[in-house]
Design a protein around this motif. Structure first.
Motif, PDB file in Angstrom:
ATOM      1  N   THR A 206      60.508  -9.921  46.999  1.00 32.78           N
ATOM      2  CA  THR A 206      61.090 -10.787  48.035  1.00 32.78           C
ATOM      3  C   THR A 206      60.092 -11.006  49.171  1.00 32.78           C
ATOM      4  O   THR A 206      59.937 -12.123  49.665  1.00 32.78           O
ATOM      5  CB  THR A 206      62.424 -10.222  48.591  1.00 32.78           C
ATOM      6  N   ASN A 207      59.424  -9.939  49.592  1.00 34.74           N
ATOM      7  CA  ASN A 207      58.423 -10.084  50.656  1.00 34.74           C
ATOM      8  C   ASN A 207      57.194 -10.841  50.157  1.00 34.74           C
ATOM      9  O   ASN A 207      56.629 -11.668  50.870  1.00 34.74           O
ATOM     10  CB  ASN A 207      58.023  -8.709  51.192  1.00 34.74           C
ATOM     11  N   ALA A 208      56.786 -10.552  48.913  1.00 34.77           N
ATOM     12  CA  ALA A 208      55.615 -11.237  48.339  1.00 34.77           C
ATOM     13  C   ALA A 208      55.851 -12.741  48.279  1.00 34.77           C
ATOM     14  O   ALA A 208      54.942 -13.540  48.514  1.00 34.77           O
ATOM     15  CB  ALA A 208      55.316 -10.689  46.950  1.00 34.77           C
ATOM     16  N   SER A 209      57.112 -13.138  48.010  1.00 34.99           N
ATOM     17  CA  SER A 209      57.405 -14.566  47.849  1.00 34.99           C
ATOM     18  C   SER A 209      57.338 -15.332  49.169  1.00 34.99           C
ATOM     19  O   SER A 209      57.497 -16.544  49.190  1.00 34.99           O
ATOM     20  CB  SER A 209      58.777 -14.765  47.189  1.00 34.99           C
ATOM     21  N   ARG A 210      57.083 -14.632  50.287  1.00 32.66           N
ATOM     22  CA  ARG A 210      56.996 -15.290  51.591  1.00 32.66           C
ATOM     23  C   ARG A 210      55.558 -15.366  52.104  1.00 32.66           C
ATOM     24  O   ARG A 210      55.327 -15.680  53.267  1.00 32.66           O
ATOM     25  CB  ARG A 210      57.838 -14.528  52.624  1.00 32.66           C
ATOM     26  N   THR A 211      54.599 -15.064  51.243  1.00 34.33           N
ATOM     27  CA  THR A 211      53.198 -15.046  51.696  1.00 34.33           C
ATOM     28  C   THR A 211      52.474 -16.362  51.427  1.00 34.33           C
ATOM     29  O   THR A 211      51.479 -16.652  52.071  1.00 34.33           O
ATOM     30  CB  THR A 211      52.414 -13.932  50.976  1.00 34.33           C
ATOM     31  N   MET A 212      52.920 -17.149  50.454  1.00 31.31           N
ATOM     32  CA  MET A 212      52.232 -18.337  49.914  1.00 31.31           C
ATOM     33  C   MET A 212      51.101 -17.962  48.958  1.00 31.31           C
ATOM     34  O   MET A 212      50.336 -18.824  48.548  1.00 31.31           O
ATOM     35  CB  MET A 212      51.672 -19.250  51.020  1.00 31.31           C
ATOM     36  N   LEU A 213      51.001 -16.693  48.602  1.00 31.80           N
ATOM     37  CA  LEU A 213      49.970 -16.255  47.641  1.00 31.80           C
ATOM     38  C   LEU A 213      50.612 -15.837  46.319  1.00 31.80           C
ATOM     39  O   LEU A 213      49.934 -15.467  45.375  1.00 31.80           O
ATOM     40  CB  LEU A 213      49.192 -15.057  48.217  1.00 31.80           C
ATOM     41  N   PHE A 214      51.944 -15.927  46.266  1.00 34.05           N
ATOM     42  CA  PHE A 214      52.723 -15.380  45.149  1.00 34.05           C
ATOM     43  C   PHE A 214      53.324 -16.530  44.349  1.00 34.05           C
ATOM     44  O   PHE A 214      53.884 -17.457  44.911  1.00 34.05           O
ATOM     45  CB  PHE A 214      53.827 -14.504  45.738  1.00 34.05           C
ATOM     46  N   ASN A 215      53.184 -16.437  43.027  1.00 32.11           N
ATOM     47  CA  ASN A 215      53.749 -17.447  42.140  1.00 32.11           C
ATOM     48  C   ASN A 215      55.170 -17.010  41.766  1.00 32.11           C
ATOM     49  O   ASN A 215      55.349 -15.990  41.099  1.00 32.11           O
ATOM     50  CB  ASN A 215      52.865 -17.570  40.892  1.00 32.11           C
ATOM     51  N   ILE A 216      56.170 -17.800  42.195  1.00 32.14           N
ATOM     52  CA  ILE A 216      57.566 -17.369  41.982  1.00 32.14           C
ATOM     53  C   ILE A 216      58.026 -17.518  40.529  1.00 32.14           C
ATOM     54  O   ILE A 216      59.112 -17.082  40.178  1.00 32.14           O
ATOM     55  CB  ILE A 216      58.553 -18.092  42.941  1.00 32.14           C
ATOM     56  N   HIS A 217      57.172 -18.119  39.676  1.00 27.74           N
ATOM     57  CA  HIS A 217      57.500 -18.244  38.248  1.00 27.74           C
ATOM     58  C   HIS A 217      56.907 -17.080  37.452  1.00 27.74           C
ATOM     59  O   HIS A 217      57.582 -16.478  36.628  1.00 27.74           O
ATOM     60  CB  HIS A 217      57.001 -19.575  37.693  1.00 27.74           C
TER      61      HIS A 217
END
Length: 568
Positions: A206-217
């Motif tokens: 959840t935190n990683a998905s707020r960095t813009m460096l994480f691929n949510i797929h």
């Protein structure tokens, strides 16, 4: 003897306990829950200082954040002992945190290399403009297909990029492979599991998905995104699920919370995801709104991400176990909610406490046509307009501080309405009621106003600590801990209070339309372009600072008066 036996039998009655560290923008809390009943047994809270070194900059001291966690743990352990509750019954600790706030530290010394840059900080505006300029068609949604997010000052990657470009210590530490990046969860978990002596460097999805460096797929750091921001992947924490054992607590025996050493940290969720879990929004279509410093409306959309056409974010809601599927949410973020109360208190001095705001607003029961758009950090969803600025309009001679207080509360409700409208359009399913939580929900007038402006019921749980509860649930349910069941039939029924709409929808729509008009007035305020007089010529006054212009005008008037007097 009998007293001791009674005390120990009381302790046994309680069964397993789970604790949560709730590190928010304005305060830190440590809370302890009964894993069987979800009852809050004890907690302690410490305020966090924010500093504003320049206009638009918001910082916090990472060491003060860590210290506040230790203080909260110590004081809560003291309180538990006084209540005759055995600390050794705490089986796990969960962490929930303000998201996007960015910290870089030195892995050899354990020292932060700069203050934490807080999520609503605006210093990265030029970084964002530079990044958008290099995208095809200058499109702020260029990375949205991978990240679910627009390129904005809000997210961690641009804050990290700024630190690498502007802070020599950070630049050097990155070059010499000593730098570690993390959001607040990563910093706390690393420090609490040993720090420079073997601390665990991780974050959750959840935190990683707020960095813009994480691929949510793919659910991992994305090499292309890291290349786009020119960020080395080695400084990033390892991404884990929201519910698993990350490491064991290592706390100095000098501290009262020393007995917590060896307890697993086994839950981690960004604060808004934690509130979604705490509100038990596990079904597709359920939504909650948290009223804190900002305002965050999340709607569970299930195991497939839904991309928004109306300015909402697509984010990871939770992944409750290594082998469990990830669930996604649509999110609308409002930068300024509770922060408007702080502003009225600290900057304008028109109230001393937040309860006074409710009283002032209730005294008049109307804003008397006054509208307040608190775009102090630009506007977030659904506009994503960093150049907007705060505006108060519709003032008359009759307007007083009570009307302003009412307008401030209405502003929070109108912003929520804008997001809910966008959410209904994106998902095609209209929400029949809104579940709410967070510090501001203690304001009953605000809750009633919210129901009136949304024209649907607002439901508030009687235990408002749903963010911490969500982190405790994730920690207690983790494999290897398993003291908290997340099966729907085992979940404790939460008692709640309902606020029904009390005004007619026509009046609600009229007020909302006026608010939207005020929002348009607040747009494109902070612009670097010269002011045109309509004939494409730049007005002379655009280059004269306002103060000089006013003073000059006054002197001209006084001069004219004396000349006129001389001519008599």
């Amino acid at each position: 003897m009998n007293g001791t036996m009674a005390a120990s039998s009381n302790r046994i009655m309680l069964g397993p306990l789970v604790a949560a560290i709730d590190q928010g923008t304005s305060s830190t809390r440590f809370l302890v829950f009964n894993a069987k009943t979800a009852e809050l047994l004890s907690h302690h809270q410490v305020e966090i200082k924010q500093s504003f070194p320049k206009e638009g900059w918001v910082e916090e001291d990472p060491k003060e954040i860590l210290q506040s966690v230790y203080e909260c743990m110590d004081r809560t352990c003291e309180k538990l002992t006084q209540l005759n509750i055995d600390i050794s019954n705490i089986k796990a600790v969960g962490v929930t945190n303000q998201r996007e706030t960015t910290i870089v530290w030195d892995k050899d010394t354990g020292e932060p290399l700069y203050n934490a840059i807080v999520w609503l900080d605006l210093r990265t505006q030029s970084t964002v403009e530079r990044l958008i300029n290099k995208t095809p068609g200058r499109n702020k949604n260029h990375l949205k297909h991978k990240t679910g997010l627009p390129i904005s000052t809000y997210f961690s990657a641009v804050k990290l990029r700024w630190l690498m470009d502007n802070v020599e210590k950070v630049h050097e530490a990155v070059l010499s492979h000593r730098a570690m990046f993390g959001t607040v969860d990563s910093w706390l978990i690393w420090c609490l599991t040993g720090g420079k002596k073997g601390g665990v460097h991780c974050t959750d999805v959840t935190n990683a998905s707020r960095t813009m460096l994480f691929n949510i797929h793919t659910m991992d750091w994305d090499p292309e995104l890291c290349k786009y921001f020119d960020i080395p992947m080695e400084i990033l924490p390892k991404v884990r699920s929201s519910s698993e054992i990350y490491g064991l607590m290592k706390i100095s025996s000098k501290l009262k919370s020393g007995p917590l050493t060896g307890i697993p940290i086994s839950g981690c969720l960004g604060d808004q995801s934690a509130a979604l879990v705490g509100q038990m929004c596990f079904k597709d279509g359920q939504a909650k709104n948290t009223y804190g410093t900002g305002c965050f409306l999340l709607k569970n959309v299930g195991t497939k991400p839904v991309m928004s056409d109306h300015g909402l974010l697509t984010t990871v809601a939770y992944k409750l176990g290594r082998d469990k599927p990830a669930c996604y949410a649509l999110e609308g973020s409002v930068a300024i909610a509770g922060a408007v109360v702080r502003w009225l208190k600290d900057n304008l001095g028109i109230i001393q406490t937040s309860t006074e705001l409710e009283q002032l607003a209730a005294d008049v029961g109307t804003s008397y046509g006054c509208y307040f758009v608190p775009a102090f950090s630009g506007l977030y969803a659904p506009y994503w307009e960093p150049s907007a600025r705060g505006i108060i309009c519709g003032l008359t001679q009759f307007t007083n501080r009570s009307h302003l207080a009412f307008a401030a509360l209405e502003a929070v409700c109108f912003q929520t309405r804008e997001i809910l409208d966008a959410m209904n359009q994106d998902s095609g399913i209209h929400l029949s009621q809104l579940q709410v939580d967070g510090g501001m929900t203690s304001n009953r007038l605000l809750m009633q106003l919210q129901a009136d402006i949304l024209c649907i019921p607002v439901v508030k749980p009687s235990m408002p600590e749903t963010t911490a509860l969500g982190a405790a649930m994730a920690a207690g349910a983790a494999e290897g801990v398993s003291v908290w069941s997340l099966n729907p039939e085992d979940l404790t029924e939460v008692t709640s209070e309902r606020f029904e709409p009390q005004i007619n929808p026509e009046e609600s729509e009229l007020r909302y339309a006026r608010w939207k008009k005020a929002v348009q007035r607040a747009m494109n305020w902070e612009t670097t372009e010269p002011v045109s007089n309509g004939n494409e010529e730049t007005s002379i006054f655009s280059s004269v600072p306002l103060g000089f212009y006013i003073l000059g005008s006054m002197f001209m008037l006084i001069g004219a008066k004396y000349i006129a007097a001389g001519q008599k």
